[in-house]
Motif scaffolding. Structure first.
Motif, PDB file in Angstrom:
ATOM      1  N   ARG A 194       0.929  -1.099   0.037  1.00 53.52           N
ATOM      2  CA  ARG A 194      -0.036   0.037  -0.051  1.00 53.52           C
ATOM      3  C   ARG A 194       0.968   1.178  -0.161  1.00 53.52           C
ATOM      4  NH1 ARG A 194      -5.440  -0.508   1.018  1.00 53.52           N
ATOM      5  NH2 ARG A 194      -5.981  -2.799   1.547  1.00 53.52           N
ATOM      6  N   ARG A 195       0.709   2.155  -0.956  1.00 53.70           N
ATOM      7  CA  ARG A 195       1.254   3.529  -1.138  1.00 53.70           C
ATOM      8  C   ARG A 195       0.180   4.440  -1.091  1.00 53.70           C
ATOM      9  NH1 ARG A 195       6.740   2.769  -4.893  1.00 53.70           N
ATOM     10  NH2 ARG A 195       7.411   0.841  -4.145  1.00 53.70           N
ATOM     11  N   PRO A 196       0.368   5.661  -0.486  1.00 51.13           N
ATOM     12  CA  PRO A 196      -0.708   6.681  -0.650  1.00 51.13           C
ATOM     13  C   PRO A 196      -0.614   6.935  -2.003  1.00 51.13           C
ATOM     14  CG  PRO A 196       1.184   7.251   1.015  1.00 51.13           C
ATOM     15  CD  PRO A 196       1.723   5.952   0.205  1.00 51.13           C
ATOM     16  N   ALA A 197      -0.015   6.981  -2.998  1.00 46.99           N
ATOM     17  CA  ALA A 197      -0.465   7.461  -4.337  1.00 46.99           C
ATOM     18  C   ALA A 197      -1.219   6.288  -5.020  1.00 46.99           C
ATOM     19  CB  ALA A 197       0.835   7.247  -5.131  1.00 46.99           C
ATOM     20  N   PHE A 198      -0.936   5.048  -4.558  1.00 45.59           N
ATOM     21  CA  PHE A 198      -1.731   3.904  -5.195  1.00 45.59           C
ATOM     22  C   PHE A 198      -3.242   4.031  -4.409  1.00 45.59           C
ATOM     23  CE2 PHE A 198       2.372   1.144  -5.612  1.00 45.59           C
ATOM     24  CZ  PHE A 198       2.587   1.925  -6.754  1.00 45.59           C
ATOM     25  N   GLU A 199      -3.331   4.408  -3.187  1.00 47.04           N
ATOM     26  CA  GLU A 199      -4.764   4.305  -2.510  1.00 47.04           C
ATOM     27  C   GLU A 199      -5.550   5.237  -2.806  1.00 47.04           C
ATOM     28  OE1 GLU A 199      -4.032   2.234   1.644  1.00 47.04           O
ATOM     29  OE2 GLU A 199      -2.979   3.998   1.545  1.00 47.04           O
ATOM     30  N   ILE A 200      -5.217   6.541  -3.390  1.00 49.04           N
ATOM     31  CA  ILE A 200      -5.749   7.897  -3.652  1.00 49.04           C
ATOM     32  C   ILE A 200      -6.063   7.383  -5.262  1.00 49.04           C
ATOM     33  CG2 ILE A 200      -5.599  10.271  -4.423  1.00 49.04           C
ATOM     34  CD1 ILE A 200      -3.397  10.634  -2.145  1.00 49.04           C
ATOM     35  N   TYR A 201      -5.490   6.984  -5.977  1.00 44.92           N
ATOM     36  CA  TYR A 201      -5.727   6.606  -7.370  1.00 44.92           C
ATOM     37  C   TYR A 201      -6.821   5.604  -7.571  1.00 44.92           C
ATOM     38  CZ  TYR A 201      -4.768   5.001 -12.294  1.00 44.92           C
ATOM     39  OH  TYR A 201      -4.920   4.595 -13.350  1.00 44.92           O
ATOM     40  N   THR A 202      -6.569   4.397  -6.765  1.00 48.58           N
ATOM     41  CA  THR A 202      -7.605   3.186  -6.874  1.00 48.58           C
ATOM     42  C   THR A 202      -8.833   3.780  -6.227  1.00 48.58           C
ATOM     43  OG1 THR A 202      -6.856   2.236  -4.901  1.00 48.58           O
ATOM     44  CG2 THR A 202      -5.732   1.612  -6.997  1.00 48.58           C
ATOM     45  N   ALA A 203      -8.910   4.551  -5.230  1.00 48.19           N
ATOM     46  CA  ALA A 203     -10.115   5.050  -4.323  1.00 48.19           C
ATOM     47  C   ALA A 203     -11.103   5.570  -5.492  1.00 48.19           C
ATOM     48  CB  ALA A 203      -9.779   5.895  -3.165  1.00 48.19           C
ATOM     49  N   ARG A 204     -10.362   6.430  -6.154  1.00 48.48           N
ATOM     50  CA  ARG A 204     -11.142   7.497  -7.342  1.00 48.48           C
ATOM     51  C   ARG A 204     -11.543   6.678  -8.264  1.00 48.48           C
ATOM     52  NH1 ARG A 204      -7.368  10.700  -7.893  1.00 48.48           N
ATOM     53  NH2 ARG A 204      -6.356   9.894  -9.800  1.00 48.48           N
ATOM     54  N   LEU A 205     -10.937   5.570  -8.860  1.00 50.45           N
ATOM     55  CA  LEU A 205     -11.328   4.951  -9.958  1.00 50.45           C
ATOM     56  C   LEU A 205     -12.458   3.819  -9.612  1.00 50.45           C
ATOM     57  CD1 LEU A 205      -8.048   4.009 -11.711  1.00 50.45           C
ATOM     58  CD2 LEU A 205      -9.415   6.028 -11.928  1.00 50.45           C
ATOM     59  N   THR A 206     -12.233   3.104  -8.349  1.00 52.42           N
ATOM     60  CA  THR A 206     -13.194   1.921  -8.096  1.00 52.42           C
ATOM     61  C   THR A 206     -14.504   2.875  -7.406  1.00 52.42           C
ATOM     62  OG1 THR A 206     -12.375   2.084  -5.868  1.00 52.42           O
ATOM     63  CG2 THR A 206     -11.536   0.575  -7.565  1.00 52.42           C
ATOM     64  N   GLU A 207     -14.650   3.918  -7.435  1.00 54.68           N
ATOM     65  CA  GLU A 207     -16.025   4.465  -7.048  1.00 54.68           C
ATOM     66  C   GLU A 207     -16.481   5.110  -8.406  1.00 54.68           C
ATOM     67  OE1 GLU A 207     -17.637   4.377  -4.156  1.00 54.68           O
ATOM     68  OE2 GLU A 207     -16.029   3.074  -3.956  1.00 54.68           O
ATOM     69  N   ARG A 208     -15.986   4.794  -9.480  1.00 55.09           N
ATOM     70  CA  ARG A 208     -16.858   5.025 -10.839  1.00 55.09           C
ATOM     71  C   ARG A 208     -18.297   4.252 -10.764  1.00 55.09           C
ATOM     72  NH1 ARG A 208     -14.239   7.979 -14.889  1.00 55.09           N
ATOM     73  NH2 ARG A 208     -15.461   6.569 -16.498  1.00 55.09           N
ATOM     74  N   PRO A 209     -19.333   4.846 -11.267  1.00 55.69           N
ATOM     75  CA  PRO A 209     -20.706   4.047 -11.361  1.00 55.69           C
ATOM     76  C   PRO A 209     -20.515   2.629 -12.220  1.00 55.69           C
ATOM     77  CG  PRO A 209     -20.812   6.473 -11.914  1.00 55.69           C
ATOM     78  CD  PRO A 209     -19.331   6.257 -11.864  1.00 55.69           C
ATOM     79  N   ALA A 210     -19.525   2.639 -13.073  1.00 55.39           N
ATOM     80  CA  ALA A 210     -19.540   1.533 -13.912  1.00 55.39           C
ATOM     81  C   ALA A 210     -18.512   0.456 -12.941  1.00 55.39           C
ATOM     82  CB  ALA A 210     -18.905   1.814 -15.194  1.00 55.39           C
ATOM     83  N   ALA A 211     -17.673   0.939 -12.266  1.00 53.43           N
ATOM     84  CA  ALA A 211     -17.070   0.093 -11.343  1.00 53.43           C
ATOM     85  C   ALA A 211     -17.901  -0.549 -10.430  1.00 53.43           C
ATOM     86  CB  ALA A 211     -15.700   0.625 -10.738  1.00 53.43           C
ATOM     87  N   ILE A 212     -18.722   0.277  -9.709  1.00 47.33           N
ATOM     88  CA  ILE A 212     -19.548  -0.165  -8.700  1.00 47.33           C
ATOM     89  C   ILE A 212     -20.556  -1.067  -9.238  1.00 47.33           C
ATOM     90  CG2 ILE A 212     -21.266   0.617  -7.094  1.00 47.33           C
ATOM     91  CD1 ILE A 212     -20.027   3.371  -6.817  1.00 47.33           C
TER      92      ILE A 212
END
Length: 214
Positions: free
Chosen positions: A178-196
């Motif tokens: 876990r790196r802060p840059a990875f966590e910020i990046y993935t949090a933004r992507l995985t909350e996209r409506p299509a991802a959900i």
């Protein structure tokens, strides 16, 4: 060519990435659920993917396997979804670079870590290993993410989807630190409506499978 889209998948596989991509594309598709084991080695499925693995995508008469290839194919087949930068552009170069960086060095380095494979500390041997080392791979990704919110220009693309899915999965299961840059990046992507939507579908299928086996 018929516009029928069929995804061959299981809910606990890289098929989750392909489903997310299909949800981003927004075109109607059908999922054929496969079971690990003999079902994937059946001649009927091997006619689609000789490797007997998922995911696989059928689009009319065209068949695509390998998750990164499925993502790239869908981005090109449905340009109206805006999931790939214009061909020949600087952003398209970055798109190809990071999409296939994840399919090559990231996949290989993480798999070797899980399997306990250690590259000998010998320059001749290390030169044969395309990814170098897992820390080098993760450092390269982290540096790329410092350039902005996305890997290929100012917009989300299939490269972000594929890289983000690998990072999210790896951090969840401890195969990627876990790196802060990875966590910020993935949090933004995985909350996209299509991802959900994709996640809810596959998680629902997993719950059904658990009830059926319980």
């Amino acid at each position: 060519m018929s516009e029928d889209l069929v995804l061959y998948t299981t809910p606990m596989s890289r098929g989750r990435i392909a489903r997310w991509m299909l949800e981003e594309v927004g075109a109607p598709y059908r999922a054929e659920l496969m079971n690990f084991g003999p079902g994937m080695k059946d001649p009927a499925f091997r006619a689609i993917n000789p490797m007997g693995k998922v995911p696989a995508l059928r689009h009319g008469d065209a068949v695509v396997t390998e998750t990164a290839a499925i993502c790239a194919y869908l981005a090109d087949a449905f340009p109206e979804a805006g999931l790939a930068p214009p061909p020949g552009s600087r952003d398209r170069a970055a798109y190809y670079r990071w999409l296939f960086f994840a399919a090559g060095p990231v996949e290989a380095a993480v798999t070797n870590k899980v399997l306990g494979v250690t590259v000998p500390d010998d320059p001749r041997m290390r030169g044969m290993v395309g990814y170098g080392s897992l820390p080098e791979v993760l450092d390269a990704l982290e540096q790329a993410l410092r350039g902005g919110d996305y890997l290929a220009g100012q917009s989300f693309s299939a490269a972000d989807l594929y890289v983000g899915a690998h990072l999210a999965w790896g951090m969840a299961f401890g195969t990627i630190e876990r790196r802060p840059a990875f966590e910020i990046y993935t949090a933004r992507l995985t909350e996209r409506p299509a991802a959900i939507r994709a996640r809810e579908i596959d998680d629902g299928l997993l719950a059904e499978q658990g009830q059926a086996s319980g």
